[in-house]
Design a protein around this motif. Sequence first.
Motif, PDB file in Angstrom:
ATOM      1  N   ASP A 118       0.831  -1.198   0.000  1.00  0.00           N
ATOM      2  CA  ASP A 118       0.000   0.000   0.000  1.00  0.00           C
ATOM      3  C   ASP A 118       0.868   1.251   0.000  1.00  0.00           C
ATOM      4  O   ASP A 118       2.095   1.167   0.006  1.00  0.00           O
ATOM      5  CB  ASP A 118      -0.952  -0.006   1.196  1.00  0.00           C
ATOM      6  CG  ASP A 118      -0.228  -0.173   2.523  1.00  0.00           C
ATOM      7  OD1 ASP A 118       0.725   0.587   2.771  1.00  0.00           O
ATOM      8  OD2 ASP A 118      -0.602  -1.067   3.314  1.00  0.00           O
ATOM      9  N   GLY A 119       0.227   2.390   0.004  1.00  0.00           N
ATOM     10  CA  GLY A 119       0.934   3.662  -0.014  1.00  0.00           C
ATOM     11  C   GLY A 119       1.042   4.315   1.346  1.00  0.00           C
ATOM     12  O   GLY A 119       1.284   5.527   1.429  1.00  0.00           O
ATOM     13  N   LEU A 120       0.889   3.540   2.403  1.00  0.00           N
ATOM     14  CA  LEU A 120       0.904   4.093   3.755  1.00  0.00           C
ATOM     15  C   LEU A 120       2.306   4.187   4.342  1.00  0.00           C
ATOM     16  O   LEU A 120       2.471   4.649   5.476  1.00  0.00           O
ATOM     17  CB  LEU A 120       0.012   3.247   4.671  1.00  0.00           C
ATOM     18  CG  LEU A 120      -1.455   3.127   4.240  1.00  0.00           C
ATOM     19  CD1 LEU A 120      -2.232   2.237   5.203  1.00  0.00           C
ATOM     20  CD2 LEU A 120      -2.100   4.502   4.139  1.00  0.00           C
ATOM     21  N   GLY A 121       3.307   3.759   3.594  1.00  0.00           N
ATOM     22  CA  GLY A 121       4.678   3.873   4.064  1.00  0.00           C
ATOM     23  C   GLY A 121       5.335   2.541   4.344  1.00  0.00           C
ATOM     24  O   GLY A 121       4.678   1.591   4.763  1.00  0.00           O
ATOM     25  N   ARG A 124       6.929   1.174   8.828  1.00  0.00           N
ATOM     26  CA  ARG A 124       6.148   2.177   9.538  1.00  0.00           C
ATOM     27  C   ARG A 124       6.595   2.312  10.988  1.00  0.00           C
ATOM     28  O   ARG A 124       6.613   1.334  11.729  1.00  0.00           O
ATOM     29  CB  ARG A 124       4.666   1.818   9.464  1.00  0.00           C
ATOM     30  CG  ARG A 124       4.149   1.824   8.031  1.00  0.00           C
ATOM     31  CD  ARG A 124       2.746   1.269   7.940  1.00  0.00           C
ATOM     32  NE  ARG A 124       2.408   1.006   6.538  1.00  0.00           N
ATOM     33  CZ  ARG A 124       1.391   0.272   6.146  1.00  0.00           C
ATOM     34  NH1 ARG A 124       0.603  -0.280   7.038  1.00  0.00           N
ATOM     35  NH2 ARG A 124       1.156   0.104   4.855  1.00  0.00           N
ATOM     36  N   THR A 131      -3.214  -0.771   9.587  1.00  0.00           N
ATOM     37  CA  THR A 131      -4.099  -0.960   8.436  1.00  0.00           C
ATOM     38  C   THR A 131      -3.360  -1.792   7.400  1.00  0.00           C
ATOM     39  O   THR A 131      -2.161  -1.591   7.179  1.00  0.00           O
ATOM     40  CB  THR A 131      -4.506   0.386   7.818  1.00  0.00           C
ATOM     41  OG1 THR A 131      -5.262   1.140   8.770  1.00  0.00           O
ATOM     42  CG2 THR A 131      -5.343   0.199   6.559  1.00  0.00           C
ATOM     43  N   TYR A 133      -3.997  -4.355   3.554  1.00  0.00           N
ATOM     44  CA  TYR A 133      -4.868  -4.785   2.457  1.00  0.00           C
ATOM     45  C   TYR A 133      -4.448  -6.188   2.026  1.00  0.00           C
ATOM     46  O   TYR A 133      -3.247  -6.478   1.925  1.00  0.00           O
ATOM     47  CB  TYR A 133      -4.768  -3.819   1.278  1.00  0.00           C
ATOM     48  CG  TYR A 133      -5.179  -2.407   1.605  1.00  0.00           C
ATOM     49  CD1 TYR A 133      -6.451  -1.941   1.301  1.00  0.00           C
ATOM     50  CD2 TYR A 133      -4.287  -1.530   2.224  1.00  0.00           C
ATOM     51  CE1 TYR A 133      -6.838  -0.635   1.606  1.00  0.00           C
ATOM     52  CE2 TYR A 133      -4.657  -0.227   2.534  1.00  0.00           C
ATOM     53  CZ  TYR A 133      -5.929   0.215   2.226  1.00  0.00           C
ATOM     54  OH  TYR A 133      -6.310   1.500   2.532  1.00  0.00           O
ATOM     55  N   LYS A 154      -9.785  -4.920   3.264  1.00  0.00           N
ATOM     56  CA  LYS A 154      -9.036  -3.913   4.019  1.00  0.00           C
ATOM     57  C   LYS A 154      -9.254  -4.172   5.497  1.00  0.00           C
ATOM     58  O   LYS A 154     -10.383  -4.215   5.969  1.00  0.00           O
ATOM     59  CB  LYS A 154      -9.506  -2.499   3.666  1.00  0.00           C
ATOM     60  CG  LYS A 154      -8.819  -1.404   4.483  1.00  0.00           C
ATOM     61  CD  LYS A 154      -9.394  -0.024   4.177  1.00  0.00           C
ATOM     62  CE  LYS A 154      -8.740   1.054   5.031  1.00  0.00           C
ATOM     63  NZ  LYS A 154      -9.308   2.405   4.751  1.00  0.00           N
ATOM     64  N   SER A 156      -8.481  -2.576   9.157  1.00  0.00           N
ATOM     65  CA  SER A 156      -8.032  -1.326   9.785  1.00  0.00           C
ATOM     66  C   SER A 156      -8.382  -1.363  11.265  1.00  0.00           C
ATOM     67  O   SER A 156      -9.135  -2.218  11.733  1.00  0.00           O
ATOM     68  CB  SER A 156      -8.671  -0.113   9.104  1.00  0.00           C
ATOM     69  OG  SER A 156     -10.087  -0.180   9.148  1.00  0.00           O
ATOM     70  N   ASP A 236     -11.612   3.753   0.277  1.00  0.00           N
ATOM     71  CA  ASP A 236     -11.381   5.115   0.761  1.00  0.00           C
ATOM     72  C   ASP A 236     -12.261   6.135   0.053  1.00  0.00           C
ATOM     73  O   ASP A 236     -12.060   7.337   0.207  1.00  0.00           O
ATOM     74  CB  ASP A 236      -9.897   5.473   0.577  1.00  0.00           C
ATOM     75  CG  ASP A 236      -8.995   4.509   1.327  1.00  0.00           C
ATOM     76  OD1 ASP A 236      -9.278   4.241   2.511  1.00  0.00           O
ATOM     77  OD2 ASP A 236      -8.023   4.010   0.728  1.00  0.00           O
ATOM     78  N   GLN A 472       5.534  -4.144   5.060  1.00  0.00           N
ATOM     79  CA  GLN A 472       5.664  -2.744   5.441  1.00  0.00           C
ATOM     80  C   GLN A 472       5.420  -2.486   6.931  1.00  0.00           C
ATOM     81  O   GLN A 472       5.662  -1.386   7.400  1.00  0.00           O
ATOM     82  CB  GLN A 472       4.678  -1.896   4.620  1.00  0.00           C
ATOM     83  CG  GLN A 472       4.945  -1.937   3.120  1.00  0.00           C
ATOM     84  CD  GLN A 472       3.786  -1.361   2.323  1.00  0.00           C
ATOM     85  OE1 GLN A 472       2.773  -2.017   2.135  1.00  0.00           O
ATOM     86  NE2 GLN A 472       3.939  -0.123   1.882  1.00  0.00           N
TER      87      GLN A 472
END
Length: 499
Positions: A118-121, A124, A131, A133, A154, A156, A236, A472
């Motif tokens: 994902d694009g959340l980093g 982390r 969260t 996916y 998803k 979360s 989202d 991640q």
Amino acid sequence: MSKRTADGDNGDAPLKRGGRPEPMDLDDNQEMGEFEDEFEDEFESEDEIFEAGVDGRPDAEREAEERAGAMDVDNGTFIVGRNKLEAGQHLAPDVGTYDMLHSLSTPWPCLSFDIVRDGLGDQREKVYPATMYTVAGTQADSTHQKENQLMVMKFSGLSKIERQEDDSDSDDDDDEVSDPILESKSIPLTSTTNRIRAHRMPAQDPSRPPTTFTATMTESSQVFIHDITPHLASFDTPGTVITPQQNKPLSTIRAHKSEGYALDWSPLVPGGKLLTGDNDGLIYATTRTDGGGWVTDTRAFQGHTGSVEEIQWSPQEASVFASASSDGTVRVWDVRSKSRKPALTVQVSNTDVNVMSWSRLTTHLLATGADDGVWGVWDLRQWKPQTGASDKPSPIASFAYHRDQITSIEWHPTDDSMVAVAAGDNKVTLWDLSVELDDEESKDTAGVQDMPPQLLFEHIVEHAKEVHWHPQIPGTLVVTGSEFSVWRPIPVVYGVPTK
């Protein structure tokens, strides 16, 4: 290894990597899936969004049950090799060893899944609430084939386990208040899923999200490629409706004449290059064209004398891949070869080689897991074309700890000494290959022959089938079997602080 046999009266036919778990007892109006804590907290569901409390029960309820079962449960620590279970005793997880622990049930077991980047980093620093996916394919029994689906999910609000000593830590209050939520989108499938893998293609336009493909190998022998980008985006964007056209596969691979379980996307071909292997021992390559279509090379890679159980692309060489088979061998191939024959063949087991993982950090290391419960690590630099039995290489590490077939194996994404292993004995184990005992420590472990010093952690999941590290979220794993388990051992195991 158990292979799929003719359906019995109950419709639950055995599968490769073990038998199909019993289907869940569901009400007619029950939705896609539901979170449940490890201790069976009650939950409520609405549409395709589900909420539940964090793991743990009220103290009074737990204490009452502990008093009632005091005669049946040994509350001490069970040490493999030293302790034995007596009649009426059973093992229970020590929640104190977990930083996070959540469970998830789905309408039908999902014996294969993948984690979607994902694009959340990456790496982390703030882990909680987490969260993630995932994608998974269901394994409905033979009388409910029309209920099969590809699930895009998803998770979360995944919080850490609340402990009494955490109450005074006001800095972590935000980490303790969220409830886990599952949101899901489904894509109808016409067959049960044997293996599913996701591939994230970077977007050429920075203003647009990356494209995410899935490849699903099914019992029907067909392989479906889907674009799940709109399904992921819908989580989202409230109110988004997925159209029937968006649920249709981009391509259907029909090259295989038998079903298969081996499937892998190339990590070095951003546009998309896929390998698929079947029970006839044949491997096919499918490539995405410049125009966005998909083409399967009809010339199969041939060499295995048994079914192809696992395929792994080299993390370093774009044209090289390895395959594992029920013939007990691992073979290394070059897709540029006109002969379509393997470049190297090594007999790694006298039983089926079920699973395999190629280290992305130390690319000459390959881990394999076999039907006899043995898993090992191989140095590919020692593999050469063999001319005799004396040329057979030996593993640099080998473990016979598990009591049933190895069903999944995976290297840690950022630590080349750590490996996660799942097996048919309902165990998922974490290993640190860098551990070596000194003389004093060896004395302390005398008499614990069945407990290798490299074994760090043991997690119990009924019918454990597939385990993946989250790439991640440091130290976090997901495993599937009769249900999904999302968990993270206490960070001290990894030296990663919890924030």
